[in-house]
Design a protein around this motif. Structure first.
Motif, mmCIF file in Angstrom:
data_model
loop_
_atom_site.group_PDB
_atom_site.id
_atom_site.type_symbol
_atom_site.label_atom_id
_atom_site.label_comp_id
_atom_site.label_asym_id
_atom_site.label_seq_id
_atom_site.Cartn_x
_atom_site.Cartn_y
_atom_site.Cartn_z
ATOM 1 N N MET A 1 -0.839 -6.637 -8.192
ATOM 2 C CA MET A 1 -1.168 -7.014 -6.434
ATOM 3 C C MET A 1 0.125 -7.153 -5.662
ATOM 4 O O MET A 1 0.819 -7.164 -6.305
ATOM 5 C CB MET A 1 -1.664 -8.758 -6.572
ATOM 6 N N SER A 2 -0.198 -6.529 -4.621
ATOM 7 C CA SER A 2 0.808 -5.836 -3.673
ATOM 8 C C SER A 2 1.451 -7.510 -3.028
ATOM 9 O O SER A 2 0.794 -8.419 -2.967
ATOM 10 C CB SER A 2 0.144 -5.320 -2.909
ATOM 11 N N ASP A 3 2.729 -7.633 -2.928
ATOM 12 C CA ASP A 3 3.280 -8.168 -2.516
ATOM 13 C C ASP A 3 3.803 -8.025 -1.081
ATOM 14 O O ASP A 3 4.806 -8.663 -0.957
ATOM 15 C CB ASP A 3 4.333 -9.201 -3.633
ATOM 16 N N TYR A 4 3.173 -7.097 -0.180
ATOM 17 C CA TYR A 4 3.919 -7.026 0.570
ATOM 18 C C TYR A 4 2.170 -7.584 1.701
ATOM 19 O O TYR A 4 1.468 -7.711 1.932
ATOM 20 C CB TYR A 4 3.308 -5.207 0.990
ATOM 21 N N GLU A 5 2.896 -7.716 2.757
ATOM 22 C CA GLU A 5 1.753 -8.503 3.598
ATOM 23 C C GLU A 5 1.450 -7.443 5.121
ATOM 24 O O GLU A 5 0.449 -8.003 5.674
ATOM 25 C CB GLU A 5 2.462 -9.629 4.523
ATOM 26 N N ASN A 6 2.431 -6.653 5.118
ATOM 27 C CA ASN A 6 2.324 -5.851 6.366
ATOM 28 C C ASN A 6 2.334 -4.580 6.401
ATOM 29 O O ASN A 6 1.779 -4.040 7.385
ATOM 30 C CB ASN A 6 3.794 -6.198 7.182
ATOM 31 N N ILE A 7 2.143 -3.213 5.166
ATOM 32 C CA ILE A 7 1.961 -2.883 4.866
ATOM 33 C C ILE A 7 0.631 -2.496 3.359
ATOM 34 O O ILE A 7 0.478 -3.350 3.292
ATOM 35 C CB ILE A 7 3.203 -1.845 4.742
ATOM 36 N N LEU A 8 -0.152 -1.090 3.656
ATOM 37 C CA LEU A 8 -0.900 -1.457 2.543
ATOM 38 C C LEU A 8 -0.099 -0.604 1.433
ATOM 39 O O LEU A 8 0.540 0.717 2.144
ATOM 40 C CB LEU A 8 -1.990 -1.756 3.301
ATOM 41 N N VAL A 9 0.138 -0.429 0.394
ATOM 42 C CA VAL A 9 0.283 0.861 0.062
ATOM 43 C C VAL A 9 -0.942 1.388 -1.196
ATOM 44 O O VAL A 9 -1.689 0.073 -1.876
ATOM 45 C CB VAL A 9 1.615 -0.037 -1.281
ATOM 46 N N GLU A 10 -0.976 2.900 -1.579
ATOM 47 C CA GLU A 10 -1.485 2.839 -2.741
ATOM 48 C C GLU A 10 -1.179 3.865 -3.180
ATOM 49 O O GLU A 10 -0.785 5.155 -2.715
ATOM 50 C CB GLU A 10 -3.104 3.370 -1.595
ATOM 51 N N VAL A 11 -1.550 4.582 -4.611
ATOM 52 C CA VAL A 11 -1.226 6.055 -5.779
ATOM 53 C C VAL A 11 -2.327 6.234 -5.753
ATOM 54 O O VAL A 11 -2.975 5.970 -6.459
ATOM 55 C CB VAL A 11 0.227 5.492 -6.655
ATOM 56 N N THR A 12 -2.499 7.761 -5.536
ATOM 57 C CA THR A 12 -3.477 8.610 -5.922
ATOM 58 C C THR A 12 -2.544 9.894 -6.123
ATOM 59 O O THR A 12 -2.529 10.649 -5.926
ATOM 60 C CB THR A 12 -4.979 8.875 -4.736
ATOM 61 N N GLY A 13 -3.302 10.497 -8.304
ATOM 62 C CA GLY A 13 -2.126 10.904 -8.550
ATOM 63 C C GLY A 13 -0.808 10.760 -8.275
ATOM 64 O O GLY A 13 -0.639 9.481 -8.702
ATOM 65 N N ARG A 14 0.011 11.940 -7.392
ATOM 66 C CA ARG A 14 1.487 11.693 -7.719
ATOM 67 C C ARG A 14 1.753 11.183 -6.152
ATOM 68 O O ARG A 14 2.342 11.261 -6.140
ATOM 69 C CB ARG A 14 2.040 12.977 -8.673
ATOM 70 N N VAL A 15 0.441 11.197 -4.986
ATOM 71 C CA VAL A 15 0.800 11.153 -3.996
ATOM 72 C C VAL A 15 1.134 9.410 -3.556
ATOM 73 O O VAL A 15 -0.054 8.781 -4.069
ATOM 74 C CB VAL A 15 -0.275 11.716 -3.469
ATOM 75 N N ALA A 16 1.734 8.828 -3.305
ATOM 76 C CA ALA A 16 2.195 7.522 -2.850
ATOM 77 C C ALA A 16 1.906 7.350 -1.173
ATOM 78 O O ALA A 16 2.323 8.145 -0.268
ATOM 79 C CB ALA A 16 3.141 6.667 -2.906
#
Ligand code: CAA
Length: 258
Positions: A1-16
């Protein structure tokens, strides 16, 4: 789980993908959001599974600047001792390519964040400006320097002294923006370009980014010598053998990303 509160992060293939996510404040860069963006970028820079980082905001705002509510009551002593915005030097030191996908407002710190990225793609809805002068301050995350290098003194003075904004087409013709893309296709097209870049050799991408950035930090002769040495160094990589063999064998290269 992400510990960020003000951003969303996602990795698809080799792209974050990092999405700024303070919609109620038009993604204004408060300290917490800034720290999260810098921390996420550094962590993707260290992650061997990631080749390229994309940063975006919302349809309405990439980011409407540093958080004025947070800054309003600060004293000189507060901001000087905390060395406000110095942490962005860590973002500038990220070695992997970073692409900004900008829709809506990119003002003040938002424009500066876009310019901290290596490539800026803009939706036709994007607007760019450094309105700090209207708040009684000047740009603080490198805007007076990066904007001037990007568009020259005359146009940088025009924007920074008046505080006015420009649209995406103007930003592209002035050289702040690499491509203007219809808003509904901005993210998909940016991610497709990021995917293409992420399939190149990672050490060569890093060397290419470093060489281009040298142009801003050295004389032409020094920069050209730096480039030549980096070009020579590429011949130490398996990926140079693979890239050139693939061309000669009329096939796509399969780079190792390490
Ligand atoms: N900081 C804090 N809050 C902000 C903000 C900012 N930079 N920009 C917008 N917001 C907030 C507004 O206060 C408002 O919150 P409330 O609903 O709680 O009142 C909410 O976001 C929506 O904004 P508006 O109601 O103003 O939306 P709008 O569509 O009428 O206007 C705008 C949009 C033209 C972008 C306008 O919000 C604006 O001018 N924002 C400030 C832009 C600015 O001056 N940026 C530079 C900041 S200084 C800086 O960045 C220094 C540096 O170099 C690092």
């Amino acid at each position: 789980m992400s510990d960020y509160e003000n951003i969303l992060v996602e990795v698809t293939g080799r792209v974050a993908l990092i999405t700024l996510n303070r919609p109620k404040a038009l993604n204004a860069l408060n300290e917490a959001l800034m720290n999260e963006v810098i921390r996420a970028a550094e962590s993707f820079d260290r992650d061997p599974a990631v080749g390229v980082i994309v940063i975006t905001g919302s349809e309405r705002a990439f980011a409407a600047g540093a958080d004025i509510r947070e800054m309003a009551s600060q004293s000189y002593q507060d901001v000087y001792l905390a060395d406000w915005f110095a942490a962005w030097d860590r973002f500038a030191a990220v070695r992997k390519p970073i692409i900004a996908a900008v829709a809506g407002y990119a003002l003040g710190g938002g424009c500066e964040l876009a310019m901290l990225c290596d490539i800026v793609f803009a939706a036709d809805t994007a607007s760019f400006g450094q309105p700090e002068i209207n708040l009684g301050v000047i740009p603080g995350i490198g805007g007076s320097q990066r904007l001037t290098r990007a568009i020259g003194k005359a146009k940088a003075m025009d924007l920074i002294l008046t505080g006015r904004s420009i649209g995406a087409a103007e930003a592209e013709s002035w050289g702040v923006v690499a491509r203007v893309i219809p808003a509904d296709r901005l993210l998909a097209e940016t991610l497709a370009v990021a995917k293409t870049i992420s399939e190149k050799s990672l050490p060569v991408l890093i060397a290419a980014k470093e060489a281009v950035n040298r142009a801003f930090e050295s004389s032409l002769a020094e920069g050209v010598r730096f480039e030549r040495r980096s070009f020579h160094a590429a011949f130490a990589l398996d990926d140079q053998k693979e890239g050139m063999a693939a061309f000669l064998e009329k096939r796509q290269p399969a780079f190792q990303h390490r």
